[in-house]
Design an enzyme around this catalytic site. Structure first.
Site, PDB file in Angstrom:
ATOM      1  N   LYS A  11       6.404 -70.296  39.991  1.00  0.00           N
ATOM      2  CA  LYS A  11       7.343 -71.504  40.015  1.00  0.00           C
ATOM      3  C   LYS A  11       6.652 -72.770  38.736  1.00  0.00           C
ATOM      4  O   LYS A  11       5.546 -72.141  38.043  1.00  0.00           O
ATOM      5  CB  LYS A  11       7.256 -72.322  41.114  1.00  0.00           C
ATOM      6  N   TYR A  51      18.817 -72.939  47.296  1.00  0.00           N
ATOM      7  CA  TYR A  51      17.509 -73.452  48.408  1.00  0.00           C
ATOM      8  C   TYR A  51      18.590 -74.092  49.336  1.00  0.00           C
ATOM      9  O   TYR A  51      18.219 -74.534  50.101  1.00  0.00           O
ATOM     10  CB  TYR A  51      16.172 -74.285  47.757  1.00  0.00           C
TER      11      TYR A  51
HETATM   12  N1  UDP Z   1       8.117 -76.722  51.211  1.00  0.00           N
HETATM   13  C1  UDP Z   1       7.710 -78.221  50.794  1.00  0.00           C
HETATM   14  N2  UDP Z   1       7.395 -79.022  52.566  1.00  0.00           N
HETATM   15  C2  UDP Z   1       7.399 -78.234  53.432  1.00  0.00           C
HETATM   16  C3  UDP Z   1       7.708 -77.027  53.751  1.00  0.00           C
HETATM   17  C4  UDP Z   1       7.924 -76.754  52.520  1.00  0.00           C
HETATM   18  O1  UDP Z   1       7.600 -79.072  49.924  1.00  0.00           O
HETATM   19  O2  UDP Z   1       7.146 -79.149  54.372  1.00  0.00           O
HETATM   20  C5  UDP Z   1       8.809 -76.082  49.652  1.00  0.00           C
HETATM   21  C6  UDP Z   1       7.749 -74.988  49.585  1.00  0.00           C
HETATM   22  O3  UDP Z   1       7.576 -75.413  47.907  1.00  0.00           O
HETATM   23  C7  UDP Z   1       8.166 -73.928  50.296  1.00  0.00           C
HETATM   24  C8  UDP Z   1       9.028 -74.390  49.994  1.00  0.00           C
HETATM   25  O4  UDP Z   1       9.745 -75.442  49.988  1.00  0.00           O
HETATM   26  O5  UDP Z   1       7.376 -72.834  49.502  1.00  0.00           O
HETATM   27  C9  UDP Z   1      10.543 -73.055  50.681  1.00  0.00           C
HETATM   28  O6  UDP Z   1      10.208 -73.296  51.805  1.00  0.00           O
HETATM   29  P1  UDP Z   1       9.695 -72.093  52.965  1.00  0.00           P
HETATM   30  O7  UDP Z   1       9.095 -72.556  54.243  1.00  0.00           O
HETATM   31  O8  UDP Z   1      10.108 -71.191  52.914  1.00  0.00           O
HETATM   32  O9  UDP Z   1       8.409 -71.494  52.407  1.00  0.00           O
HETATM   33  P2  UDP Z   1       7.616 -69.994  51.535  1.00  0.00           P
HETATM   34  O10 UDP Z   1       8.576 -68.897  51.773  1.00  0.00           O
HETATM   35  O11 UDP Z   1       8.131 -70.780  49.851  1.00  0.00           O
HETATM   36  O12 UDP Z   1       6.043 -69.812  52.053  1.00  0.00           O
END
Ligand code: UDP
Length: 134
Positions: A11, A51
Site C-alpha cells: 500500500k 474494495y
Molecule cells: N480498514 C480500516 N478501518 C477498519 C477496518 C479496515 O481502515 O476499521 C481498512 C484496512 O486498510 C484494511 C482494509 O480496510 O486492510 C480491508 O479490511 P479487511 O477487514 O478486509 O482487512 P484485511 O483483509 O486487509 O486484513
C-alpha cells in the site's frame, strides 16, 4: 499441499517508506514466488471497484482515499498454501494487534495505513488477480 496464487498489494504507506524490497524478501524467504507484478497509481474507480465489498462500511471513503494517495506495488504470489501463508506474513489488520515479526507489526502505523493487502480466500484471490492482471 496445494500450490495456490494470491494477490498482494504493498500500500502507499509502505511504498513511501521505501520497504518494497524488504517485503519482497519476506515473500521469497517464505517460499512465495512473484509471478506477476506492477507498480501503479490506482484511480479512484479502480480502488472503489477493488474494495466494492466494503462499500457500505464507515471506513470505505477513507480507505479509497488512502489507496489512491500514492503509488502501490501489486503482485500475484504463488506457492504452497499461498493465501494463508501471505496472511500469516502480513499479520492482523490492526498493526497494534499484529504478531511480532509480521509485515504489519514491523512496517504499519495504523489500521488505515497498514502496509499491505492480501486476499483472504482462494476464491477472492482468483477474482483479485483477474481484477489487476486480467
Ligand atoms: N480498514 C480500516 N478501518 C477498519 C477496518 C479496515 O481502515 O476499521 C481498512 C484496512 O486498510 C484494511 C482494509 O480496510 O486492510 C480491508 O479490511 P479487511 O477487514 O478486509 O482487512 P484485511 O483483509 O486487509 O486484513
Amino acid at each position: 499441499m496445494a500450490i495456490e496464487r494470491t494477490l498482494s498489494i504493498i500500500k502507499p504507506d509502505a511504498v513511501a517508506k521505501n520497504v518494497i524490497g524488504q517485503i519482497y524478501t519476506r515473500f521469497e524467504n517464505a517460499g512465495l514466488k512473484i509471478v506477476a507484478a506492477k507498480f501503479a497509481q490506482l484511480t479512484q474507480a479502480e480502488a472503489e471497484g477493488f474494495y466494492a465489498v466494503h462499500a457500505e462500511r464507515p471506513f470505505f471513503k477513507d480507505l479509497v482515499s488512502f489507496m489512491i494517495s500514492g503509488p502501490v506495488m501489486i503482485q500475484a504470489l504463488e506457492g504452497e498454501n499461498a493465501v494463508l501463508k501471505n496472511r500469516e506474513l502480513m499479520g492482523a489488520t490492526n498493526p497494534k494487534e499484529a504478531a511480532a515479526g509480521t509485515i504489519r507489526a514491523d512496517f504499519a502505523e495504523s489500521i488505515d495505513a497498514n502496509a499491505v493487502h492480501g486476499s483472504d480466500s482462494l476464491e477472492n484471490a482468483a477474482n483479485e488477480i483477474k481484477y489487476f492482471f486480467g
